[in-house]
Design a protein around this motif. Structure first.
Motif, mmCIF file in Angstrom:
data_model
loop_
_atom_site.group_PDB
_atom_site.id
_atom_site.type_symbol
_atom_site.label_atom_id
_atom_site.label_comp_id
_atom_site.label_asym_id
_atom_site.label_seq_id
_atom_site.Cartn_x
_atom_site.Cartn_y
_atom_site.Cartn_z
ATOM 1 N N ASN A 135 52.645 42.918 33.776
ATOM 2 C CA ASN A 135 53.156 44.190 34.777
ATOM 3 C C ASN A 135 52.138 45.442 34.311
ATOM 4 O O ASN A 135 52.389 46.473 35.410
ATOM 5 N N ASN A 136 51.792 45.652 33.128
ATOM 6 C CA ASN A 136 51.269 46.766 32.400
ATOM 7 C C ASN A 136 49.843 46.955 33.113
ATOM 8 O O ASN A 136 49.825 48.571 32.669
ATOM 9 N N PHE A 137 49.142 46.556 33.271
ATOM 10 C CA PHE A 137 47.776 46.835 33.148
ATOM 11 C C PHE A 137 47.509 45.514 34.305
ATOM 12 O O PHE A 137 47.667 45.001 34.461
ATOM 13 N N ASN A 138 46.171 46.271 34.413
ATOM 14 C CA ASN A 138 45.190 45.605 36.268
ATOM 15 C C ASN A 138 44.096 45.335 36.130
ATOM 16 O O ASN A 138 42.794 44.899 36.683
ATOM 17 N N VAL A 139 43.835 44.006 34.696
ATOM 18 C CA VAL A 139 42.643 44.291 34.231
ATOM 19 C C VAL A 139 43.146 42.028 34.147
ATOM 20 O O VAL A 139 44.206 42.371 33.154
ATOM 21 N N PRO A 140 42.148 41.675 34.570
ATOM 22 C CA PRO A 140 42.086 40.061 33.697
ATOM 23 C C PRO A 140 42.470 39.518 32.713
ATOM 24 O O PRO A 140 42.195 40.458 31.482
ATOM 25 N N VAL A 141 44.186 39.348 32.326
ATOM 26 C CA VAL A 141 44.495 38.341 31.746
ATOM 27 C C VAL A 141 44.577 37.972 31.000
ATOM 28 O O VAL A 141 43.953 36.213 31.752
ATOM 29 N N VAL A 142 43.672 37.546 29.590
ATOM 30 C CA VAL A 142 43.785 36.141 29.540
ATOM 31 C C VAL A 142 45.146 35.322 28.201
ATOM 32 O O VAL A 142 44.727 36.229 27.672
ATOM 33 N N ALA A 143 45.543 34.510 28.517
ATOM 34 C CA ALA A 143 45.901 33.520 27.296
ATOM 35 C C ALA A 143 45.084 32.490 26.351
ATOM 36 O O ALA A 143 44.368 32.094 26.358
ATOM 37 N N TYR A 144 45.431 32.830 25.055
ATOM 38 C CA TYR A 144 44.569 31.619 24.249
ATOM 39 C C TYR A 144 45.747 30.959 23.502
ATOM 40 O O TYR A 144 46.237 31.003 22.464
ATOM 41 N N ASN A 145 45.215 30.225 23.662
ATOM 42 C CA ASN A 145 45.881 28.314 23.999
ATOM 43 C C ASN A 145 44.857 27.921 23.044
ATOM 44 O O ASN A 145 44.311 27.282 22.223
ATOM 45 N N VAL A 146 46.119 28.789 21.006
ATOM 46 C CA VAL A 146 44.847 28.278 19.885
ATOM 47 C C VAL A 146 45.114 27.093 19.214
ATOM 48 O O VAL A 146 46.216 26.008 19.758
ATOM 49 N N SER A 147 44.744 26.862 18.028
ATOM 50 C CA SER A 147 44.344 25.766 17.483
ATOM 51 C C SER A 147 45.537 25.182 17.134
ATOM 52 O O SER A 147 46.114 23.516 17.430
ATOM 53 N N GLY A 148 47.040 25.507 17.136
ATOM 54 C CA GLY A 148 48.195 25.305 16.336
ATOM 55 C C GLY A 148 48.858 24.856 17.339
ATOM 56 O O GLY A 148 49.681 23.352 17.828
ATOM 57 N N GLU A 149 48.886 25.342 18.907
ATOM 58 C CA GLU A 149 49.437 24.851 19.765
ATOM 59 C C GLU A 149 48.754 23.720 19.908
ATOM 60 O O GLU A 149 49.333 23.221 20.840
ATOM 61 N N TYR A 150 47.322 23.423 19.951
ATOM 62 C CA TYR A 150 46.720 21.874 20.173
ATOM 63 C C TYR A 150 47.013 21.075 19.518
ATOM 64 O O TYR A 150 47.672 20.405 20.045
ATOM 65 N N SER A 151 47.172 21.181 18.166
ATOM 66 C CA SER A 151 47.099 20.183 17.426
ATOM 67 C C SER A 151 48.747 19.794 17.287
ATOM 68 O O SER A 151 49.457 18.388 17.394
ATOM 69 N N MET A 152 49.910 20.388 17.405
ATOM 70 C CA MET A 152 50.883 19.745 17.481
ATOM 71 C C MET A 152 51.344 18.943 19.137
ATOM 72 O O MET A 152 51.561 18.000 18.445
ATOM 73 N N VAL A 153 50.601 19.466 19.790
ATOM 74 C CA VAL A 153 50.548 18.551 20.980
ATOM 75 C C VAL A 153 49.831 16.870 20.660
ATOM 76 O O VAL A 153 50.351 15.996 20.884
ATOM 77 N N LYS A 154 48.530 17.656 20.167
ATOM 78 C CA LYS A 154 47.771 16.238 19.960
ATOM 79 C C LYS A 154 48.426 14.852 19.218
ATOM 80 O O LYS A 154 48.281 13.955 19.114
ATOM 81 N N ALA A 155 48.915 15.726 17.455
ATOM 82 C CA ALA A 155 49.930 14.886 16.459
ATOM 83 C C ALA A 155 51.211 14.070 17.432
ATOM 84 O O ALA A 155 50.840 12.767 17.051
#
Length: 326
Positions: A264-284
């Motif tokens: 909402n505040n900036f007009n450049v591309p925004v990147v969300a980093y879906n990090v390792s812990g988020e990955y591992s919880m789903v995988k487990a």
């Protein structure tokens, strides 16, 4: 029910799969994904990371095969992290011309010139102490660290990196790297700044993968307090002023409010980093049969797009691309 009661018929737009698809507000595409990869020194190495099932440390001789699969899935960008054996206090392996990330970049650009290579620009994977900069008096020296980060960025650009992604959270890191790149003749190389990077417990599995656990203390003096929201805007604003071309919010899933604030505040591309812990919880949970992995992953990635992310850095990139291509 009497005829004079009026209410909205919202279910009309949910009546079939085709109808739901027609009015869907946010869409996932393979073009949205950036796939993080861990490149390790040595030969014929493909080590599965115990805490990240399906993710590997891969040596250079096996890298082309892995990148070919990513390329054929339609993923347009990868990010490299280096894993080395001989570390020192300065993190020299980050900025030498024949460093592991530099060599991986050269190899990939020679084989897949249209694949965007993003270089993670930090020192923690290369320092013997595991911190993201130079240590003085048991603390990270901000300004001395900037000099080495600038050298790292230039060496990565020299190797052919398309985007420089500094992740160290030193004050002024974008300004110093931008100046160094411009001086070295890389005015057109964009900076994808880890502008909003929290000191998060969700990074645990990554530190296994990159062998970057701090040998003393923690990173709370340079990474952000998870309780803070307004600070994220200050950090992102500084990076924009210093020349950032992309803004990363890390982690993503527990910080979707921050993704929306940045969007909402900036007009450049925004990147969300879906990090390792988020990955591992789903995988487990998936490996235990507790959830439907495909549905969970696509739902959570969609939530990141809905929150305002233009791009998603995710270890699920290959799986998600396969599901989207079905």
């Amino acid at each position: 029910m009497t005829k004079n009661i009026e209410f909205k018929r919202h279910r009309r737009l949910r009546s079939s799969a085709s109808m739901r698809s027609l009015v869907r507000e946010n869409h996932l595409r393979t073009d949205d994904f950036i796939y993080p990869m861990f490149v390790i020194e040595g030969n014929t190495i493909k080590n599965e990371i115990a805490s990240m099932p399906g993710i590997y440390q891969i040596s250079l001789d096996l890298l082309v095969e892995e990148v070919r699969e990513v390329h054929e899935l339609g993923i347009k960008a990868i990010m490299f992290f280096g894993v080395i054996h001989d570390k020192d206090e300065q993190g020299t392996g980050a900025f030498v011309d024949n460093g592991i990330v530099q060599e991986a970049t050269k190899m990939v650009k020679s084989k897949f010139p249209d694949m965007l290579v993003i270089a993670d620009t930090c020192l923690c994977e290369y320092t013997s102490h595991g911190h993201c900069g130079v240590i003085h008096n048991h603390d990270v020296d901000n300004d001395e660290s900037l000099k080495l980060l600038a050298k790292t960025a230039v060496s990565q650009a020299n190797a052919g990196a398309d985007i420089i992604a500094p992740s160290n959270m030193m004050d002024g890191f974008v300004a110093v790297i931008r100046e160094a790149l411009d001086t070295a003749g890389f005015k057109n190389i964009p900076i994808m700044s880890y502008a909003v990077k929290y000191s998060s417990a969700f990074y645990g599995p990554f530190r296994d993968a990159a062998d970057s656990t701090p040998q003393f203390g923690d990173r709370k003096t340079y990474q952000m307090d998870p309780a803070n929201r307004l600070e994220a805007i200050r950090e992102a604003e500084s990076d924009i002023e210093e020349g950032a071309d992309f803004l990363i919010v890390k982690p993503a899933l527990s910080y979707l409010d921050i993704v929306r604030d940045v969007r909402n505040n900036f007009n450049v591309p925004v990147v969300a980093y879906n990090v390792s812990g988020e990955y591992s919880m789903v995988k487990a949970a998936a490996l235990n049969g507790w959830i439907n992995e495909k549905e969970i992953v696509l739902e959570k990635l969609t939530s990141m797009k809905r929150a305002g992310a233009d791009l998603i850095l995710t270890y699920f990139a290959k799986d998600a691309a396969k599901w989207l291509n079905e």
